[in-house]
Scaffold this active site. Sequence first.
Site, PDB file in Angstrom:
ATOM      1  N   SER A 183      34.903  32.561  31.331  1.00 60.76           N
ATOM      2  CA  SER A 183      36.196  33.234  31.201  1.00 60.76           C
ATOM      3  C   SER A 183      36.797  33.172  29.809  1.00 60.76           C
ATOM      4  O   SER A 183      37.665  33.976  29.490  1.00 60.76           O
ATOM      5  CB  SER A 183      37.171  32.658  32.215  1.00 60.76           C
ATOM      6  OG  SER A 183      37.430  31.309  31.909  1.00 60.76           O
ATOM      7  N   HIS A 211      34.353  36.316  37.651  1.00 61.49           N
ATOM      8  CA  HIS A 211      34.704  37.219  36.549  1.00 61.49           C
ATOM      9  C   HIS A 211      33.660  38.320  36.335  1.00 61.49           C
ATOM     10  O   HIS A 211      33.829  39.160  35.462  1.00 61.49           O
ATOM     11  CB  HIS A 211      34.876  36.444  35.234  1.00 61.49           C
ATOM     12  CG  HIS A 211      36.182  35.719  35.148  1.00 61.49           C
ATOM     13  ND1 HIS A 211      37.384  36.359  34.913  1.00 61.49           N
ATOM     14  CD2 HIS A 211      36.477  34.411  35.280  1.00 61.49           C
ATOM     15  CE1 HIS A 211      38.353  35.472  34.892  1.00 61.49           C
ATOM     16  NE2 HIS A 211      37.843  34.284  35.116  1.00 61.49           N
ATOM     17  N   LYS A 242      40.417  38.770  42.018  1.00 59.17           N
ATOM     18  CA  LYS A 242      40.336  39.313  40.655  1.00 59.17           C
ATOM     19  C   LYS A 242      40.029  40.822  40.729  1.00 59.17           C
ATOM     20  O   LYS A 242      40.906  41.582  41.118  1.00 59.17           O
ATOM     21  CB  LYS A 242      39.323  38.514  39.842  1.00 59.17           C
ATOM     22  CG  LYS A 242      39.849  37.101  39.555  1.00 59.17           C
ATOM     23  CD  LYS A 242      38.983  36.276  38.634  1.00 59.17           C
ATOM     24  CE  LYS A 242      39.705  34.983  38.282  1.00 59.17           C
ATOM     25  NZ  LYS A 242      39.021  33.765  38.704  1.00 59.17           N
TER      26      LYS A 242
HETATM   27  C1  LIG Z   1      39.307  32.483  39.315  1.00 67.59           C
HETATM   28  C2  LIG Z   1      38.078  31.690  39.511  1.00 67.59           C
HETATM   29  C3  LIG Z   1      37.883  30.902  40.652  1.00 67.59           C
HETATM   30  C4  LIG Z   1      38.956  30.726  41.674  1.00 67.59           C
HETATM   31  O1  LIG Z   1      39.123  31.882  42.428  1.00 67.59           O
HETATM   32  P1  LIG Z   1      40.340  31.970  43.470  1.00 67.59           P
HETATM   33  O2  LIG Z   1      39.864  32.897  44.517  1.00 67.59           O
HETATM   34  O3  LIG Z   1      41.511  32.470  42.694  1.00 67.59           O
HETATM   35  O4  LIG Z   1      40.551  30.588  43.980  1.00 67.59           O
HETATM   36  C5  LIG Z   1      36.680  30.254  40.796  1.00 67.59           C
HETATM   37  N1  LIG Z   1      35.698  30.359  39.870  1.00 67.59           N
HETATM   38  C6  LIG Z   1      35.854  31.098  38.758  1.00 67.59           C
HETATM   39  C7  LIG Z   1      34.744  31.191  37.765  1.00 67.59           C
HETATM   40  C8  LIG Z   1      37.051  31.775  38.537  1.00 67.59           C
HETATM   41  O5  LIG Z   1      37.205  32.495  37.432  1.00 67.59           O
END
Ligand SMILES: *Cc1c(COP(=O)(O)O)cnc(C)c1O
Length: 395
Positions: A183, A211, A242
């Site tokens: 990220s 992501h 996301k």
């Molecule tokens: C955002 C994210 C998570 C967490 O996801 P949520 O559904 O918001 O709990 C887990 N792993 C990665 C790599 C993320 O970017």
Amino acid sequence: MYGKFKEHIQKEIADIKDAGLYKNERIIVTPQKADIKVSTGNNVLNFCANNYLGLSNHPELVKAAKEALDTHGYGMSSVRFICGTQDLHKKLEAKIADFFGTDDTILYAACFDANGGLFEPLLTAEDAIISDALNHASIIDGVRLCKAQRYRYKNADIEDLEEQLKRAQAQRFRIIVTDGVFSMDGNVAPMDKINELSKKYDALVMIDECHSAGVVGETGRGVTELFNIRGEIDIITGTLGKAFGGAIGGFTTGRKDIIEILRQRSRPYLFSNSIPPMVANAGIRMFDMMSETTELQDKLHWNTDYFYNKMKDVGFDIKTTKSAIVAIMLYDAKLSQDFAAKLLDEGIYVIGFYYPVVPKGQARIRVQLSAGHEKEHLDKAITAFTKVGKELGII
Ligand SMILES: *Cc1c(COP(=O)(O)O)cnc(C)c1O
């Protein structure tokens, strides 16, 4: 008792503030989208949401959510194995498996839970987890909850991974664990090489596609599409929070028997509520949209290329990216904060990241592109970046 504890907590908070690490939240008073209004009354263009496909406020998903409120009610009030499964949840799980080319899927309240509940049910102290150094916090926590031996390799570093795999031959089973897209840099895990090494060293592979899913690969099927290894990965985790609409919900998708045992033993699944029906139904609609057209992926990829190339042309120092994350390197922590503040004055909402979120001396502004951005939004951002960059002597 609270008096002393309160003092202790207040000191911790003061320390966070002194270190300049206190997190303030900006309050958005519109739906999440490209052009938002914040509580100060300012209208800004949003370049820091994970809203990669611009679906957070998509009329089709809002409609599907409303429909489900009428047909399936508001909440589940139960964990799945007691009385919390609806047809919608099963249907969504099948859609996710179909999207990733896997056998089956298990839903969680969030991907944080999917990762938190993944390792402990599958592996014991006899086994090994070989994890990328930049993996997400939820993977780190999930690994902590499991007794397996831990090995860590440098970010996306195949030689180091091979070294750790050799060491991990001491254990019974091995699993390589990596984010699909990291990220902070927007770089993609070298899945082709990781996949090869997994065969050579007899290891399972798990990818967190939070992501990358919806974003990476020609049709957005994620890193397995990008590297042409669809169907070869044992475990994929991801989020509905996301690119996939941005509401809430996580999942683990992969080999049939692995999903089956997770349903029996994964604690965040067994002891936590299911996602609401409206989220499940909007998810189903969303995955249907994904198979009808690649319009959103096409637009996102166009937007990313356009922004990246224009910003390079202007003279910014940018990390190579294969995702929708563009890291504009400033190196200096204070500069990254000043830069982001000035951009906000120009109506561009971005976040400057610095140590400890990124390594020392690697401060940057992270821009997240979206299919929700129009070309004029991108042009406005590029103009603002150029103006502020010149003011601050960066370009
Ligand atoms: C955002 C994210 C998570 C967490 O996801 P949520 O559904 O918001 O709990 C887990 N792993 C990665 C790599 C993320 O970017």
